[in-house]
Structure formats: C-alpha cells, structure tokens
Scaffold this motif. Sequence first.
Motif, short mmCIF file in Angstrom:
data_model
loop_
_atom_site.label_atom_id
_atom_site.label_comp_id
_atom_site.label_asym_id
_atom_site.label_seq_id
_atom_site.Cartn_x
_atom_site.Cartn_y
_atom_site.Cartn_z
N ASP A 127 0.84 -1.19 0.00
CA ASP A 127 0.00 0.00 0.00
C ASP A 127 0.88 1.25 0.00
O ASP A 127 2.07 1.19 0.32
CB ASP A 127 -0.89 0.02 1.24
N SER A 219 0.29 -4.46 3.27
CA SER A 219 -0.62 -4.61 2.13
C SER A 219 -2.04 -4.94 2.58
O SER A 219 -2.78 -5.62 1.86
CB SER A 219 -0.10 -5.70 1.19
N GLY A 221 -4.37 -2.57 3.35
CA GLY A 221 -5.28 -1.46 3.12
C GLY A 221 -5.45 -0.54 4.32
O GLY A 221 -6.31 0.34 4.31
N PRO A 262 -8.12 2.83 7.50
CA PRO A 262 -7.85 3.12 6.09
C PRO A 262 -7.79 4.62 5.79
O PRO A 262 -7.25 5.03 4.77
CB PRO A 262 -9.02 2.47 5.36
N HIS A 293 -4.61 1.23 -1.63
CA HIS A 293 -4.40 -0.22 -1.51
C HIS A 293 -3.71 -0.79 -2.75
O HIS A 293 -4.04 -0.43 -3.88
CB HIS A 293 -5.76 -0.90 -1.31
#
Length: 303
Positions: A127, A219, A221, A262, A293
């Motif tokens: 990300d 990774s 998000g 997020p 993401h």
Amino acid sequence: MEAAMKRVLFIYNRHAGKNKTWAGLSDMINAMVEKNCLVTAYPTQYQGDAGDAIVRWGHDFDQVVVAGGDGTLSEAISGVRRTENPPIIGYIPVGTTNDFSRNLNLPSDKLPELAATAVTGVPQTHDLGSFNGRNFLYVAAFGAFAEVSYTTPQKIKNVLGYNAYLLEGAKALTSIKPHHIKVEYGDEVIEGDFLYGMVSNTTSVGGVRNFPPGNPDLSDGLLEVTLISPIREVKTVEEFSRAVLTGDPSVLSSIITSFSTPKVTITAEEGLAWTLDGEAGGVHQTAEIAAIHNAYTIIHGEE
C-alpha cells in the motif's frame, strides 16, 4: 536455447549514504549481470529525477532497480504511480537510516548481495499513503521527532546513521510544545494535546524497530496511527529514549495511542509542519490521510 537477458534500468543517487558506497558501483552492476541482466545505469541529476527517469524510460525495461536512501525510493514510487504499466521495483538501500528496507527482509548489507536480490527476489504488493492528495511511501509525521530527519546535518547523518535521529529527537523533547489536535477516523474522534503524531505503513521509523508498536501488514489497506502525549510521568529524556528502544510497556502505554485505519483526518488549531518520508511536507491545518491499496510492487528477500 539461452534465456533472454532481463533488461534492467538501474537508477542510483550518488549523493546518498557514505561516499565509500559508490566505490562498489561496479560490483553492484556485475552482481545483476551475473543474474542474467542487461543493465543500463543512470545517476539521478536532481531532486525528483528518480521518478522522472522511470516515467521517461521505465517502459523500455523489464524491471527498475533503485539505489539510494528512503527519499530516493519514495521518488521512484512516485514515478511508478505516473506510468501506465508500472514496473516492479528492486531496492538497494544505501542511505543513512534505510528505514523502509527493514520491511523487505533483505539478505545483508553487502552491496553485491543486495543487488542480486533486487533482480531475483520475491515481488510483493504494498500500500501507499495519500496526504492531502500527495503520495508518501511509509510515514507522514508532525511534532517532536518529525523535523529531525531533515534538520539534522547530512554530515552528522552520514557518520551516525539512525543514532543521529535519536540524539536530535531527544534534544527536541526538552523544548517542544504539544499541539492541540482533533483526530477523526471511522466513527471515532480523539481530541487532545500531543507532542508527536505519525501515520505510517512500516515496521521501523527513525531506525527504531517496532515503532509504531506491533507488526504492521504493509498490504492490508490500513495505515497505522501513532500519537504521543505529553510526557508527564517520565522524569528524564533519557528514560523516555530508553523506553522507546526497549519497548517498555509501563512507560509507553501511558503516553502512546495507536490504532489502524484506512483513512484519518487530523485537524490542528494552528498549522502543523509535517514531514513526508523524512522530507519537509509543508504546513497544514487539516491533513486528510488515506491508504492507497496495492499501489506498487517491490522486491523482497526470500522469506
């Protein structure tokens, strides 16, 4: 039939790290050639050129390898984001702190081994962060330690490496004033005074492993938010520094607030000076920060 050679664009920042690094330039190139790569080497010419070079020529190569510090890698990823067919990035960390490389399980600090891994390792998707529309690789920060990475003289960083960050940060704690901020994420709101805040996607900041606390997934998000309250229960800067380095929960739990999200919005009563990946990021009263993401692919060492 002999396998076709992999075409590699090798971008390096000759101003990064210690001067002796570039005495090993030939060894790095040779290590990639020994892995069946045809290497085109390009030294960056100005700040931001690592990304511009990828935009200009990346489509002509099978892979890009970048040698430099975290700032050079951040520039390169910015360039990757501006391409239609993003190349996989291999990274040879030769900066002073090399925070981000601690996420990549690289084999050693020997340049030929790092170069070989950069073209033969395991690609993984990561990300990226977005800060008021501007991308950052692994950390956006304000407060006590945030200015250390670019106010510490380069000569001191070259000699002391990440210890320079800790020394300069400790000095800052004696004079820094807390910032009153409001932090909004999901349905939650936190408001109060904080010495330091960062939003990150990394396992290491300023050379300190596991800071932020935990073991972030790069990774998933999500970004990790870490806030440090005024240090009322700690008598000395030395005690605070020792607690950070050892992960002492009796001290850290009373001053550190951390969570994953997020997206987060941080609003200050006055403008805050932010750093993005260790570089000056400007003064902002409101910062809207979000995870992008699966934004790019980078080579890891063998697990």
